[in-house]
Scaffold this motif. Structure first.
Motif: not given
Length: 370
Positions: A357, A281, A277, A279, A305
């Motif tokens: 998260p 980037t 979980e 993100e 993810d």
């Protein structure tokens, strides 16, 4: 009961996930990220509940079984979340679960958790005769399956155990002496063998080499892998924690390491879902690239993810020392990296109770992935 309920009937046959039936997938495409982590955790709870039901039926009168969420591993400090079951005459079972009176401030059950306990079937402290400050529940061995499912859900959903590997169990006879019993899934026995993955490398190498020198001609690759890993853990092949996908499970602090044997080509994959979980980037990808370049072996990458760490070991001309190095590197690496990356990028560690998260927070304290 829901599909994720650990008390689901035992008709499910292990090893029947879709991945086991797809014989056409390429080893290059068959990344660890194809594994269903939620299914692995759910199946581990089902295995624990099934084993617990069997043990409750087998324990002699006067015996007691206690299951505790390991406070050292789970980070609950002085808070000890435990459940005990005493076996009486005629198959009577008396279960007790820790209540707020024995829990320190900050770790006590809130109103919602107490309501969950009552909904599961527990009576409030003091209601059942002899329960004192604990939640009470009486039953019988004839109802062991339902009781085992209820106890499992209490440990998972109310006490917040993210995985049965975080549980420690202790069994005693009527005289209070240790009573050896069969394993409760991936939970650990207080009286079991020392399973520290940081066992002395020289001793482990010598034992594995000795075992292989005598049996190498007759052992296939999966059996050789089990021999090496069990030697490292100072255990036996029969006591390894193997999930329904056939992967060997090794807990390493807040991380979980899997050892998977592949057939075509012969390969042993040592991998870990370091963070879920998370993100994806550009900053995360740059970080993983930098860390991979510094690793002596293996790689880090992000897929679906999830941040994965993976170290492959050739199965052809298999060398025990290569697998031992991979397992030692991965257990240390995963446990260190999940903390470091979680602090920087958020996400959830495999055994990171309370992890959130980077955005969003449900505020509900439950086991991971469940």
């Amino acid at each position: 009961m829901t599909a994720d309920d650990p008390s689901k009937p035992t008709g499910d046959q292990p090893g029947t996930s879709p991945a086991h039936h797809d014989h056409h997938e390429s080893v290059l495409l068959d990344e660890p990220s194809t594994a269903d982590l939620r299914a692995k955790v759910t199946e581990a709870w089902r295995e624990f509940a099934r084993a617990l039901a069997e043990r409750l039926r087998e324990l002699p009168a006067g015996a007691q079984l206690e299951v505790t969420l390991d406070p050292t591993a789970s980070g609950t400090g002085d808070a000890v979340y435990s459940i005990s079951v005493a076996v009486g005459e005629g198959g009577r079972l008396s279960a007790r679960a820790v209540g707020n009176a024995t829990l320190p401030q900050g770790f006590r059950l809130d109103r919602a958790a107490v309501a969950d306990m009552i909904a599961l079937g527990w009576s409030p402290p003091g209601v059942v005769a002899g329960s004192g400050e604990h939640f009470g529940l009486d039953g019988s061995t004839g109802d062991a399956s339902r009781l085992a499912g209820l106890l499992s859900r209490t440990l998972r959903d109310v006490y917040g155990a993210p995985h049965p590997a975080f549980l420690v169990y202790l069994s005693q006879d009527a005289e209070g002496e240790p009573l050896p019993i069969e394993a409760l899934g991936t939970a650990r026995s207080e009286f079991g063998p020392d399973r520290d993955v940081e066992a002395d490398l020289d001793e482990a190498l010598a034992a594995a080499a000795s075992a292989q020198s005598a049996e190498q001609e007759v052992l296939d690759l999966p059996e050789r892998v089990r021999t090496v890993v069990s030697t490292m853990l100072k255990s036996t092949s029969e006591h390894l924690q193997i999930d329904s996908d056939g992967d060997i499970n090794i807990r390493a602090g807040s991380a979980m390491v899997f050892v998977r044997v592949r057939d075509n080509p012969p390969l042993v994959d040592v991998f870990s879902p370091v963070l879920t979980e998370v993100e994806p980037t550009e900053r995360l990808y740059v970080k993983l690239s930098e860390l991979t370049n510094r690793m002596p072996i293996g790689r880090l990458y992000c897929a679906d993810d999830t941040v994965w760490a993976s170290i492959p070991v050739f199965g052809r001309n298999f060398q025990a020392t290569h697998l031992m190095l991979a397992v030692q590197v991965m257990t240390g690496l995963a446990d260190e990296l999940d903390d470091r990356l979680h602090g920087e990028f958020g996400g959830k560690r495999f055994f990171g109770e309370g992890d959130k998260p980077s955005r969003g927070d449900s505020g509900h304290r439950t086991g991971m992935y469940l």
